[in-house]
Design an enzyme around this catalytic site. Structure first.
Site, PDB file in Angstrom:
ATOM      1  N   HIS A   1       0.950  -1.298  -0.029  1.00 42.96           N
ATOM      2  CA  HIS A   1      -0.029   0.025   0.107  1.00 42.96           C
ATOM      3  C   HIS A   1       0.810   1.249  -0.075  1.00 42.96           C
ATOM      4  CE1 HIS A   1      -3.829  -2.083   1.800  1.00 42.96           C
ATOM      5  NE2 HIS A   1      -3.284  -2.776   1.026  1.00 42.96           N
TER       6      HIS A   1
ATOM      7  N   GLU B   1       0.981   3.953   1.928  1.00 44.46           N
ATOM      8  CA  GLU B   1       1.485   4.157   3.124  1.00 44.46           C
ATOM      9  C   GLU B   1       2.528   3.372   3.602  1.00 44.46           C
ATOM     10  OE1 GLU B   1      -1.590   3.519   2.013  1.00 44.46           O
ATOM     11  OE2 GLU B   1      -2.940   4.375   3.815  1.00 44.46           O
TER      12      GLU B   1
ATOM     13  N   CYS C   1      -2.211  -0.351   7.446  1.00 38.17           N
ATOM     14  CA  CYS C   1      -1.543   1.060   7.528  1.00 38.17           C
ATOM     15  C   CYS C   1      -1.637   1.887   8.585  1.00 38.17           C
ATOM     16  CB  CYS C   1      -2.020   1.854   6.231  1.00 38.17           C
ATOM     17  SG  CYS C   1      -1.837   0.857   4.636  1.00 38.17           S
TER      18      CYS C   1
ATOM     19  N   CYS D   1      -6.265   1.811   5.805  1.00 36.04           N
ATOM     20  CA  CYS D   1      -6.676   0.598   6.585  1.00 36.04           C
ATOM     21  C   CYS D   1      -6.214   0.109   7.468  1.00 36.04           C
ATOM     22  CB  CYS D   1      -6.560  -0.555   5.316  1.00 36.04           C
ATOM     23  SG  CYS D   1      -4.872  -1.203   5.375  1.00 36.04           S
TER      24      CYS D   1
END
Length: 152
Positions: A56, A58, A89, A86
């Protein structure tokens, strides 16, 4: 430069990374890590390219920042991300001791900051950053909606 103009500038950079991710066929999420008013790391989603469900934006940006600073603690850093993080993260943001989190669009399905599990509100959360949602929200939402509209 005012706080809001600086925030918008950093979010604009995250949005550029989200658009680049979309152009590569990835879900368009972009993230930058800022220290002392300068971007020290940034990434867009790369889960497909890297064949890695943890890639992801992040996660990638936090890893880059930790390497750049040679520290697992990013206590004087801020994260700007185009979509509400999410749970994975949010956990990484907490463990990295990020000072502030700025995000664009809320994610009622997968978000874990002010939606869903509300990770930072959990008693098991070790560190809670300051959270500011809705920064560049309309543009961040539009990038996501356009991406998914094209795929349907």
């Amino acid at each position: 430069m005012t706080w809001m103009r600086m925030s918008k500038s950093f979010m604009d950079q995250a949005l550029d990374l989200a658009r680049a991710a979309a152009a590569a066929g990835e879900v368009p999420v972009g993230c930058v890590v800022v220290q002392n008013g300068e971007v020290i790391a940034g990434a867009g989603n790369r889960t497909i390219r890297d064949r890695d469900p943890t890639a992801h934006a992040e996660m990638l940006a936090i890893r880059q920042a930790a390497q750049a600073l040679r520290s697992e603690r990013l206590t004087d850093c801020d994260v700007y991300v185009t979509l509400e993080p999410c749970a994975m993260c949010a956990g990484a943001i907490s463990f990295a001791r990020i000072r502030r989190l700025y995000y664009g669009a809320a994610d009622p399905k997968g978000g874990a900051v002010e939606s869903g599990v509300r990770f930072f509100a959990s008693p098991a959360c070790h560190h809670r950053p300051e959270v500011y949602g809705g920064i560049g929200e309309s543009e961040a939402s539009a990038v996501l909606k356009d991406f998914f509209r094209e795929r349907r």
